[in-house]
Design an enzyme around this catalytic site. Sequence first.
Site, PDB file in Angstrom:
ATOM      1  N   GLY A  11     -35.153 -14.386 -15.595  1.00 38.16           N
ATOM      2  CA  GLY A  11     -36.024 -15.209 -14.755  1.00 38.16           C
ATOM      3  C   GLY A  11     -35.352 -16.421 -14.133  1.00 38.16           C
ATOM      4  O   GLY A  11     -36.021 -17.388 -13.787  1.00 38.16           O
ATOM      5  N   SER A  12     -34.019 -16.344 -13.933  1.00 35.57           N
ATOM      6  CA  SER A  12     -33.390 -17.520 -13.314  1.00 35.57           C
ATOM      7  C   SER A  12     -33.831 -17.669 -11.856  1.00 35.57           C
ATOM      8  O   SER A  12     -33.982 -18.796 -11.362  1.00 35.57           O
ATOM      9  CB  SER A  12     -31.864 -17.444 -13.425  1.00 35.57           C
ATOM     10  OG  SER A  12     -31.338 -16.431 -12.616  1.00 35.57           O
ATOM     11  N   ASN A  13     -34.063 -16.557 -11.171  1.00 33.86           N
ATOM     12  CA  ASN A  13     -34.562 -16.664  -9.788  1.00 33.86           C
ATOM     13  C   ASN A  13     -35.994 -17.184  -9.770  1.00 33.86           C
ATOM     14  O   ASN A  13     -36.332 -18.037  -8.939  1.00 33.86           O
ATOM     15  CB  ASN A  13     -34.474 -15.313  -9.074  1.00 33.86           C
ATOM     16  CG  ASN A  13     -33.071 -15.042  -8.589  1.00 33.86           C
ATOM     17  OD1 ASN A  13     -32.653 -15.566  -7.563  1.00 33.86           O
ATOM     18  ND2 ASN A  13     -32.321 -14.257  -9.349  1.00 33.86           N
ATOM     19  N   LEU A  92     -41.921  -0.253  -7.273  1.00 34.81           N
ATOM     20  CA  LEU A  92     -43.342  -0.324  -6.923  1.00 34.81           C
ATOM     21  C   LEU A  92     -43.754   1.001  -6.292  1.00 34.81           C
ATOM     22  O   LEU A  92     -43.002   1.592  -5.515  1.00 34.81           O
ATOM     23  CB  LEU A  92     -43.579  -1.458  -5.929  1.00 34.81           C
ATOM     24  CG  LEU A  92     -43.472  -2.873  -6.483  1.00 34.81           C
ATOM     25  CD1 LEU A  92     -43.623  -3.885  -5.361  1.00 34.81           C
ATOM     26  CD2 LEU A  92     -44.506  -3.140  -7.582  1.00 34.81           C
ATOM     27  N   HIS A 108     -31.505  -8.780  -4.045  1.00 37.43           N
ATOM     28  CA  HIS A 108     -30.624  -7.750  -4.594  1.00 37.43           C
ATOM     29  C   HIS A 108     -29.173  -8.254  -4.553  1.00 37.43           C
ATOM     30  O   HIS A 108     -28.737  -8.788  -3.526  1.00 37.43           O
ATOM     31  CB  HIS A 108     -30.761  -6.467  -3.780  1.00 37.43           C
ATOM     32  CG  HIS A 108     -29.889  -5.379  -4.308  1.00 37.43           C
ATOM     33  ND1 HIS A 108     -30.217  -4.641  -5.441  1.00 37.43           N
ATOM     34  CD2 HIS A 108     -28.678  -4.926  -3.904  1.00 37.43           C
ATOM     35  CE1 HIS A 108     -29.243  -3.788  -5.691  1.00 37.43           C
ATOM     36  NE2 HIS A 108     -28.291  -3.935  -4.785  1.00 37.43           N
ATOM     37  N   GLU A 141     -40.977   1.369   1.096  1.00 37.08           N
ATOM     38  CA  GLU A 141     -41.026   2.449   0.096  1.00 37.08           C
ATOM     39  C   GLU A 141     -39.657   2.904  -0.373  1.00 37.08           C
ATOM     40  O   GLU A 141     -39.543   3.558  -1.394  1.00 37.08           O
ATOM     41  CB  GLU A 141     -41.739   3.655   0.693  1.00 37.08           C
ATOM     42  CG  GLU A 141     -43.236   3.506   0.650  1.00 37.08           C
ATOM     43  CD  GLU A 141     -43.898   4.609   1.444  1.00 37.08           C
ATOM     44  OE1 GLU A 141     -43.364   5.739   1.468  1.00 37.08           O
ATOM     45  OE2 GLU A 141     -44.928   4.321   2.048  1.00 37.08           O
TER      46      GLU A 141
HETATM   47  C1  GRF Z   1     -30.684 -10.900  -9.924  1.00 34.47           C
HETATM   48  O1  GRF Z   1     -29.294 -10.739  -9.900  1.00 34.47           O
HETATM   49  C2  GRF Z   1     -31.338 -10.199  -8.768  1.00 34.47           C
HETATM   50  O2  GRF Z   1     -30.534 -10.130  -7.641  1.00 34.47           O
HETATM   51  C3  GRF Z   1     -31.573  -8.815  -9.323  1.00 34.47           C
HETATM   52  O3  GRF Z   1     -31.909  -9.015 -10.655  1.00 34.47           O
HETATM   53  C4  GRF Z   1     -31.298 -10.205 -11.136  1.00 34.47           C
HETATM   54  C5  GRF Z   1     -32.382 -11.024 -11.773  1.00 34.47           C
HETATM   55  O4  GRF Z   1     -31.865 -12.154 -12.422  1.00 34.47           O
HETATM   56  N1  GRF Z   1     -32.604  -8.138  -8.575  1.00 34.47           N
HETATM   57  P1  GRF Z   1     -32.851 -13.261 -13.013  1.00 34.47           P
HETATM   58  O5  GRF Z   1     -33.781 -12.552 -14.004  1.00 34.47           O
HETATM   59  O6  GRF Z   1     -33.604 -13.849 -11.885  1.00 34.47           O
HETATM   60  O7  GRF Z   1     -31.947 -14.220 -13.697  1.00 34.47           O
END
Ligand code: GRF
Length: 222
Positions: A11-13, A92, A108, A141
Site C-alpha cells: 500500500g505504498s501507492n 476486474l 504498472h 478489459e
Molecule cells: C506497484 O509497483 C504498482 O506499480 C504495482 O503494484 C505495486 C504496488 O505497490 N501495480 P504498493 O502496494 O503500492 O507498495
Amino acid sequence: MKVAILASGSGSNAQAIIECSKNGALHAKVVLVLSNKKDAPVLQKAANANIPAKFLDPKLYASREEYDRALLSEIAGSSAECVCLAGYMLLLSKQFLENYAGPVLNIHPSILPAFPGAHGIDDARSHGVKITGVTVHFVNEDMDMGPIIIQAALPLPDDADMDAYMKGIHAIEHRIYPQAIEWLSCNRLRVKGRQVTLIATGVPLAEIPKNLLIWPPLEKGF
Ligand code: GRF
C-alpha cells in the site's frame, strides 16, 4: 473527487495518494480502501489515516462476478467517483467495468505495452532492456492495456541492485499516480480512442532529475 482504492499489498501507492489528498495537493479525497487480502498492510495504513478500510474475502463468493458485485456495492456505498487500483492483484471482471460509471485507473511498473502482468520489473530485467519505468493508465478489459495517462522512464543498469531499483520505481510511482489523479479530478484529461490528451493550464513544472524522463511533465507539487 471521491476516490476508492483497491489494493492487495503493502500500500505504498495508496499511502502516497492519501498523503497528497490530505496535504492539499489533490482535488481528491480517498473515501474507501478495499483489499482482497486479509493481512494486507494497506488496510492498516488506511485505518491509520482514518479512512474506511475493508477486507472482502474472495473465498466467500462463488465467482469473480459475484465478488466484483460486492466490490461495486461497497464502492457505491462510499459514493466514490473514481476507482484507483494500487497493487490490486485480481483482474476486474468485464461486468465490474461495465457497471461502474466512473473511471478506473491503474499503475504498472513498466513502460506499457511492454511487460504487462504481475512481474513487470523482473520481466524487463530478464529481457535485458536498458530502460524501463512506470505507467499510469485507464483500465479497460485487457490487462494493463488501457489508454495511457502518464509514463516515466528509468534507466536499468546491468549491475543494478534490484532492491534499490525497486525503491527508485516506487519513488516515481508515488509522484506520477497522484499527479494523474489530480489531472483527472480537475477534468484535464480527454480520451479519444487510445489517446489521452492533457489540457494544459500553465501550472509551473516540477524539477525532474536528469536521468528520469516523465511525460507529460509533472507539475509543481508532485
Ligand atoms: C506497484 O509497483 C504498482 O506499480 C504495482 O503494484 C505495486 C504496488 O505497490 N501495480 P504498493 O502496494 O503500492 O507498495
